[in-house]
Design a protein around this motif. Structure first.
Motif, PDB file in Angstrom:
ATOM      1  N   SER A  71     -43.820  15.016 -32.293  1.00 13.91           N
ATOM      2  CA  SER A  71     -43.827  13.695 -32.788  1.00 13.91           C
ATOM      3  C   SER A  71     -44.829  12.569 -32.245  1.00 13.91           C
ATOM      4  O   SER A  71     -45.023  11.711 -32.619  1.00 13.91           O
ATOM      5  CB  SER A  71     -42.474  13.123 -32.774  1.00 13.91           C
ATOM      6  N   ARG A  72     -45.110  12.990 -30.782  1.00 18.23           N
ATOM      7  CA  ARG A  72     -46.325  12.305 -30.343  1.00 18.23           C
ATOM      8  C   ARG A  72     -47.294  13.177 -29.729  1.00 18.23           C
ATOM      9  O   ARG A  72     -47.040  14.169 -29.173  1.00 18.23           O
ATOM     10  CB  ARG A  72     -45.530  11.573 -29.018  1.00 18.23           C
ATOM     11  N   THR A 101     -51.383   8.518 -29.458  1.00 10.89           N
ATOM     12  CA  THR A 101     -52.052   7.634 -28.354  1.00 10.89           C
ATOM     13  C   THR A 101     -53.478   8.124 -27.848  1.00 10.89           C
ATOM     14  O   THR A 101     -53.550   9.387 -27.292  1.00 10.89           O
ATOM     15  CB  THR A 101     -51.003   7.756 -27.056  1.00 10.89           C
ATOM     16  N   VAL A 102     -54.404   7.296 -28.164  1.00 12.75           N
ATOM     17  CA  VAL A 102     -55.567   7.574 -27.642  1.00 12.75           C
ATOM     18  C   VAL A 102     -55.769   7.277 -26.130  1.00 12.75           C
ATOM     19  O   VAL A 102     -55.720   5.930 -25.790  1.00 12.75           O
ATOM     20  CB  VAL A 102     -56.792   7.066 -28.684  1.00 12.75           C
ATOM     21  N   ARG A 125     -48.106  11.540 -16.359  1.00 12.86           N
ATOM     22  CA  ARG A 125     -47.401  10.532 -15.552  1.00 12.86           C
ATOM     23  C   ARG A 125     -46.609   9.776 -16.363  1.00 12.86           C
ATOM     24  O   ARG A 125     -45.324   9.524 -16.068  1.00 12.86           O
ATOM     25  CB  ARG A 125     -48.409   9.917 -14.649  1.00 12.86           C
ATOM     26  N   HIS A 126     -47.092   9.228 -17.586  1.00 12.58           N
ATOM     27  CA  HIS A 126     -46.185   8.511 -18.371  1.00 12.58           C
ATOM     28  C   HIS A 126     -45.704   9.104 -19.559  1.00 12.58           C
ATOM     29  O   HIS A 126     -45.027   8.445 -20.514  1.00 12.58           O
ATOM     30  CB  HIS A 126     -46.980   7.341 -19.000  1.00 12.58           C
ATOM     31  N   GLY A 127     -45.681  10.344 -19.785  1.00 16.91           N
ATOM     32  CA  GLY A 127     -45.093  11.106 -21.014  1.00 16.91           C
ATOM     33  C   GLY A 127     -45.482  10.539 -22.397  1.00 16.91           C
ATOM     34  O   GLY A 127     -45.097  10.098 -23.164  1.00 16.91           O
ATOM     35  N   LEU A 128     -46.897  10.465 -22.460  1.00 12.68           N
ATOM     36  CA  LEU A 128     -47.541  10.000 -23.701  1.00 12.68           C
ATOM     37  C   LEU A 128     -47.641  10.756 -24.648  1.00 12.68           C
ATOM     38  O   LEU A 128     -47.911  10.304 -25.977  1.00 12.68           O
ATOM     39  CB  LEU A 128     -49.139   9.277 -23.365  1.00 12.68           C
ATOM     40  N   GLY A 129     -47.027  11.836 -24.521  1.00 14.18           N
ATOM     41  CA  GLY A 129     -47.056  12.714 -25.862  1.00 14.18           C
ATOM     42  C   GLY A 129     -46.253  14.092 -25.663  1.00 14.18           C
ATOM     43  O   GLY A 129     -45.825  14.365 -24.268  1.00 14.18           O
TER      44      GLY A 129
END
Length: 218
Positions: A71-72, A101-102, A125-129
């Motif tokens: 979903s990401r 997220t680019v 680190r930030h769990g962006l995907g």
């Protein structure tokens, strides 16, 4: 140095000469060595490839499966390049609900490996995907050389999130392709791969809906 020096190899050396005055002796301090002649980069590529393969970094058994329904998606790439635009167009058409997220990074030149590594680390680190795609359009071996960086290869292996390498055209291969969990022939193909199960599921739901509507009308 990204290659091993062997007997008989022609190399280009850059350094400085110092003189020890009491004895009148000269000393050459080497600061940089690179293979000389045709295929110089190919030599470095093949040597690094063989060394990492011997460590087991290309072993399919250690590679992580991609999530079936992401979903990401985090994409480490140049935000102004054609690669990300192609990917966004395909994802918007096939699975517009996927959040992308680019993470900006230079994808060519000496500073590129460090920026790509930083982007990969940020995604983890930030769990962006649910997964990370490393993307760049086609180019020469020199243009794509940052994806043959050893530090980047080890960062891909260390990633907690699955990594898709989507670099260059179908005929281009980089070290990042071999260590990633999946190699996509192009950035566009990467977008199609990660959205593939969603397309199938949406198609099945549409078919079921049509059957239900037909059954109700009867």
């Amino acid at each position: 140095r990204s290659f091993d020096i062997k007997d008989g190899m022609q190399v280009l050396v850059r350094g400085k000469v110092t003189v020890y005055a009491p004895r009148g002796s000269y000393q050459l301090t080497v600061e940089h060595v690179e293979p000389l002649g045709a295929g110089a980069l190919q030599i470095a590529f093949e040597q690094l490839k063989a060394r990492l393969a011997a460590e087991g970094l290309f072993d399919p058994a250690r590679k992580r499966p991609l999530p079936a329904f992401p979903s990401r998606i985090a994409v480490v790439t140049s935000p102004s390049g054609a690669a990300i635009q192609d990917m966004l167009n395909i994802l918007n058409r096939r699975a517009p609900h996927i959040r992308v997220t680019v993470i900006p990074a230079v994808v060519q030149g000496d500073s590129a490996p460090a920026q790509i590594i930083r982007g990969l680390e940020q995604a983890n680190r930030h769990g962006l995907g649910d997964l990370v795609v490393l993307a760049r359009g086609g180019g020469s071996i020199e243009d794509l050389w940052c994806f043959n960086d050893e530090a980047l290869a080890r960062a891909i292996v260390a990633s907690r999130l699955p990594v898709v390498s989507a670099v260059g055209h179908e005929i281009d291969f980089t070290i990042s392709d071999f260590v990633s969990d999946l190699r996509a022939p192009t950035p566009s193909a990467a977008a199609e791969i990660v959205s593939g199960n969603w397309v199938d599921a949406i198609g099945q739901l549409k078919e079921i809906r049509q059957r239900l509507v037909a059954a109700i009308q009867i």
